[in-house]
Write an enzyme that holds these catalytic residues in place. Structure first.
Site, PDB file in Angstrom:
ATOM      1  NE  ARG A 181      -4.169  -1.896   2.086  1.00  7.10           N
ATOM      2  CZ  ARG A 181      -4.605  -2.445   3.382  1.00  7.10           C
ATOM      3  NH1 ARG A 181      -4.080  -1.986   4.272  1.00  7.10           N
ATOM      4  NH2 ARG A 181      -5.248  -3.519   3.344  1.00  7.10           N
ATOM      5  NE  ARG A 185      -6.656   3.954   2.058  1.00  9.37           N
ATOM      6  CZ  ARG A 185      -7.340   3.112   2.867  1.00  9.37           C
ATOM      7  NH1 ARG A 185      -8.673   3.293   3.241  1.00  9.37           N
ATOM      8  NH2 ARG A 185      -6.586   1.943   3.313  1.00  9.37           N
ATOM      9  NE  ARG A 219      -9.484   6.823  -6.344  1.00 11.55           N
ATOM     10  CZ  ARG A 219      -9.967   6.268  -5.490  1.00 11.55           C
ATOM     11  NH1 ARG A 219      -9.051   5.412  -4.764  1.00 11.55           N
ATOM     12  NH2 ARG A 219     -11.389   6.224  -4.867  1.00 11.55           N
ATOM     13  CG  ASP A 250      -9.418  -3.812  -4.693  1.00 11.72           C
ATOM     14  OD1 ASP A 250     -10.046  -4.689  -4.650  1.00 11.72           O
ATOM     15  OD2 ASP A 250      -9.111  -3.077  -3.719  1.00 11.72           O
ATOM     16  CE1 TYR A 304     -13.358  -8.259   1.353  1.00 15.28           C
ATOM     17  CE2 TYR A 304     -11.376  -9.226   0.117  1.00 15.28           C
ATOM     18  CZ  TYR A 304     -11.858  -8.323   0.917  1.00 15.28           C
ATOM     19  OH  TYR A 304     -11.127  -7.785   1.605  1.00 15.28           O
TER      20      TYR A 304
END
Length: 351
Positions: free
Chosen positions: A34, A38, A47, A83, A158
């Site tokens: 990562r 963010r 973004r 992702d 998921y």
């Protein structure tokens, strides 16, 4: 070199790939899970107004976001910005990544009839990946690009749960209660995952990482019987390309040896197990990646350096070591702390 031999790629002698191959390195290579995302203000800016899945399908955005931490932190490898659910979206699964929640699947996979929705992935389904990696390798030069995918168990979790879960009760109920359906689901996901990794390698990725983020929820016997065959199938499918294969999961201290046996060249270790202990669990013939606790980065430079020194000392006897965090960079991490960490590891390990 004879006239008909292909010269090695510019990335071949990089510290990162040398460490993955367990060869001597000029310094311990560093990259962060990562690292693109963010924690970076430049990421948040590009973004703005763009959904997560949309940003993963725009080669211009993927290229810019992937390059941002390489420019800022001088890390030894880039990781392709995407992702783990992108290949599922690409084959038509109705899902979205909801802010503050994560991937949410509109119609969970619970029955044998649901398997029919998981069709094969073709390169045409993810042509934006091929385009983005072409752009990236042109920009990165001698810096390797790591491709990645979610492992079959984590994707299945998921799909069966319908979204993130703390207990995995639906996934485990299928695994224990209908092992044939479970095995067929994971086998199908292994084919999709392998196809997604092949696209990335053929486009120019120098290594790949398989994220089995939720494998730590499993007992070793269940992992060996019900999950490992699918992960091994993925690793086997890309073995012929000769690129390093990294395997990482969270809370997988009890599974480290099995995760290596599944076919990894490099085993990722979270912060719960010191690297020297992890090496004993994994056994010889594998490089290790890790494993600073991501929360240490909030503690100030002196504490970061002290804890980093502990990681480096534990890694001193390893056959190969790629420095990383024990999980991903947290969103509120100070980017400058990451830059200083890279500088510190490089300085402390210069040969």
């Amino acid at each position: 070199m004879s006239a008909n031999q292909t010269p090695p790629p510019a990335t071949y002698d990089s510290a990162f790939l040398k460490a993955c191959r367990r060869e001597p390195v000029p310094h311990t290579p560093v990259w962060f899970m990562r690292q693109a995302g963010r924690s970076l203000p430049e990421y948040r800016k590009v973004r703005e107004g763009v959904g997560m899945l949309d940003s993963c399908m725009r080669p211009d955005l993927v290229t810019e976001i992937t390059l941002q931490p390489v420019r800022r932190h001088d890390v030894d490898a880039a990781i392709y910005f995407s992702d783990i659910v992108v290949p599922l979206k690409a084959i038509g699964i109705d899902l979205d990544i909801k802010p503050g929640v994560g991937p949410v699947v509109e119609r969970p996979v619970r029955t044998r009839d649901d398997l029919a929705r998981l069709r094969d992935l073709t390169p045409e389904d993810v042509s934006y990946v091929t385009e983005a990696i072409g752009l990236l390798t042109g920009e990165l030069g001698a810096t390797p690009l790591i491709g990645f995918a979610g492992a079959p168990f984590t994707l299945a979790s998921y799909l069966v749960e319908g979204g993130p879960s703390r207990t995995y009760e639906n996934a485990k109920a299928m695994m224990y209660g209908d092992p044939e359906l479970w095995a067929d689901l994971l086998d199908r996901l292994a084919d999709i995952t392998a196809a997604f990794l092949k696209v990335q390698i053929e486009a120019g990725a120098s290594a790949v990482q398989l994220f089995d983020s939720w494998a730590g929820a499993l007992a070793p016997a269940d992992y060996r019987r019900s999950v490992m065959p699918a992960s091994a199938k993925v690793f086997d499918a890309v073995a012929g390309y000769g690129v390093p294969r990294i395997h990482f999961g969270v809370g997988t201290g009890e599974l480290l040896k099995l995760m290596g046996e599944a076919g990894a060249d490099v085993v990722g270790v979270d912060w719960r197990v010191p690297l020297d202990a992890a090496a004993r669990r994994v056994g010889p013939g594998k490089a290790l990646q890790g494993n600073l606790d991501p929360t240490v980065l909030f503690a100030g430079t002196e504490a970061v350096q002290a804890k980093t020194r502990e990681v480096l000392d534990a890694a001193a006897g390893l056959e190969g070591h790629v420095f990383n965090l024990g999980h991903g960079v947290m969103p509120s991490t100070d980017p400058d702390a990451l830059t200083r960490l890279v500088e510190y590891v490089h300085a402390q390990t210069a040969r």
